[in-house]
Design a protein around this motif. Structure first.
Motif, PDB file in Angstrom:
ATOM      1  N   ALA A  27       0.834  -1.196   0.000  1.00 14.70           N
ATOM      2  CA  ALA A  27       0.000   0.000   0.000  1.00 14.70           C
ATOM      3  C   ALA A  27       0.874   1.252   0.000  1.00 14.70           C
ATOM      4  O   ALA A  27       1.440   1.620   1.039  1.00 14.70           O
ATOM      5  CB  ALA A  27      -0.929  -0.018   1.207  1.00 14.70           C
ATOM      6  N   LEU A  28       0.987   1.878  -1.147  1.00 14.79           N
ATOM      7  CA  LEU A  28       1.834   3.057  -1.291  1.00 14.79           C
ATOM      8  C   LEU A  28       1.355   4.201  -0.398  1.00 14.79           C
ATOM      9  O   LEU A  28       2.144   4.821   0.312  1.00 14.79           O
ATOM     10  CB  LEU A  28       1.866   3.502  -2.759  1.00 14.79           C
ATOM     11  N   TYR A  29       0.060   4.484  -0.421  1.00 19.46           N
ATOM     12  CA  TYR A  29      -0.488   5.583   0.376  1.00 19.46           C
ATOM     13  C   TYR A  29      -0.186   5.387   1.862  1.00 19.46           C
ATOM     14  O   TYR A  29       0.316   6.297   2.533  1.00 19.46           O
ATOM     15  CB  TYR A  29      -1.996   5.709   0.144  1.00 19.46           C
ATOM     16  N   GLN A  30      -0.464   4.201   2.381  1.00 19.43           N
ATOM     17  CA  GLN A  30      -0.248   3.937   3.800  1.00 19.43           C
ATOM     18  C   GLN A  30       1.232   3.992   4.167  1.00 19.43           C
ATOM     19  O   GLN A  30       1.602   4.445   5.249  1.00 19.43           O
ATOM     20  CB  GLN A  30      -0.855   2.582   4.204  1.00 19.43           C
ATOM     21  N   ARG A  31       2.085   3.529   3.273  1.00 20.66           N
ATOM     22  CA  ARG A  31       3.535   3.570   3.533  1.00 20.66           C
ATOM     23  C   ARG A  31       4.005   5.021   3.670  1.00 20.66           C
ATOM     24  O   ARG A  31       4.746   5.363   4.589  1.00 20.66           O
ATOM     25  CB  ARG A  31       4.280   2.853   2.406  1.00 20.66           C
ATOM     26  N   ILE A  32       3.564   5.864   2.744  1.00 21.40           N
ATOM     27  CA  ILE A  32       3.949   7.276   2.790  1.00 21.40           C
ATOM     28  C   ILE A  32       3.384   7.933   4.045  1.00 21.40           C
ATOM     29  O   ILE A  32       4.095   8.626   4.775  1.00 21.40           O
ATOM     30  CB  ILE A  32       3.479   8.018   1.518  1.00 21.40           C
ATOM     31  N   GLN A  33       2.111   7.706   4.296  1.00 28.16           N
ATOM     32  CA  GLN A  33       1.455   8.300   5.456  1.00 28.16           C
ATOM     33  C   GLN A  33       2.145   7.880   6.754  1.00 28.16           C
ATOM     34  O   GLN A  33       2.389   8.706   7.638  1.00 28.16           O
ATOM     35  CB  GLN A  33      -0.016   7.892   5.468  1.00 28.16           C
ATOM     36  N   GLY A  34       2.494   6.606   6.858  1.00 26.22           N
ATOM     37  CA  GLY A  34       3.160   6.103   8.053  1.00 26.22           C
ATOM     38  C   GLY A  34       4.537   6.709   8.265  1.00 26.22           C
ATOM     39  O   GLY A  34       4.948   6.976   9.392  1.00 26.22           O
ATOM     40  N   LYS A  35       5.271   6.906   7.197  1.00 25.24           N
ATOM     41  CA  LYS A  35       6.617   7.468   7.307  1.00 25.24           C
ATOM     42  C   LYS A  35       6.596   8.968   7.614  1.00 25.24           C
ATOM     43  O   LYS A  35       7.409   9.458   8.384  1.00 25.24           O
ATOM     44  CB  LYS A  35       7.412   7.234   6.018  1.00 25.24           C
ATOM     45  N   LEU A  36       5.676   9.700   6.989  1.00 26.82           N
ATOM     46  CA  LEU A  36       5.648  11.148   7.180  1.00 26.82           C
ATOM     47  C   LEU A  36       4.969  11.557   8.486  1.00 26.82           C
ATOM     48  O   LEU A  36       5.259  12.627   9.019  1.00 26.82           O
ATOM     49  CB  LEU A  36       4.956  11.831   6.001  1.00 26.82           C
TER      50      LEU A  36
END
Length: 164
Positions: free
Chosen positions: A68-77
């Protein structure tokens, strides 16, 4: 951006276009795919972008098991809003089709919550993965930037790989 001695004129042109795009889309979401099959070249290009930009350009790296690209980005930021985001490691994702399909399903969430350009860098070697990515890119994002290594850089990379 001044001409870098170890970057081809073609790559310099692509890099300048990418820098202008990142600047033009400050405060707005834009999904960009960039293809570069050489880690060392990609690292130099990203460093050049970071050095020449006033914007906060961050990087994250995808894991092979990410789906999940969206969740990965959201989790990191964790709520941070950088000037731009470089996403690395697309070629390592085992379920690329799942990731792209999931990103398509939540594309409005990208626009709502990521008011900055997202550049997804990949070294796509598998023909079926490239086809999936091209279909996604052509229908959902800006065209790919393609960065190629100089012959000497390629020879160095191949020599380093042979030594491993």
């Amino acid at each position: 951006m001044s001409q870098l001695p170890d970057i081809t004129p073609e790559n310099q042109t692509e890099l300048e276009e990418l820098a202008l795009t990142l600047e033009a889309f400050q405060g707005k979401f834009l999904l960009i795919f960039a293809r570069c099959n050489y880690d060392s070249l990609r690292s130099r290009l990203i460093q050049c972008l970071q050095d020449s930009s006033l914007a906060d350009i961050r990087t994250i790296t995808l894991n092979p098991d990410d789906t999940a690209l969206y969740q990965r980005i959201q989790g990191k930021l964790q709520g941070d809003k950088p000037g731009a985001l470089m996403v690395l490691g697309l070629e390592s994702v085992l379920s690329l089709e799942t990731m792209l399909a999931g990103a398509d399903l939540v594309r409005e969430e990208f626009r709502k919550h990521f008011p900055f350009p997202v550049v997804v860098w990949g070294a796509i070697a598998k023909p079926n993965s490239l086809g999936e990515l091209e279909h996604f890119v052509l229908s959902r994002s800006t065209p790919m930037g393609v960065f190629m290594a100089k012959t000497a850089q390629l020879q160095t990379s191949l020599s380093q790989m042979a030594l491993k």
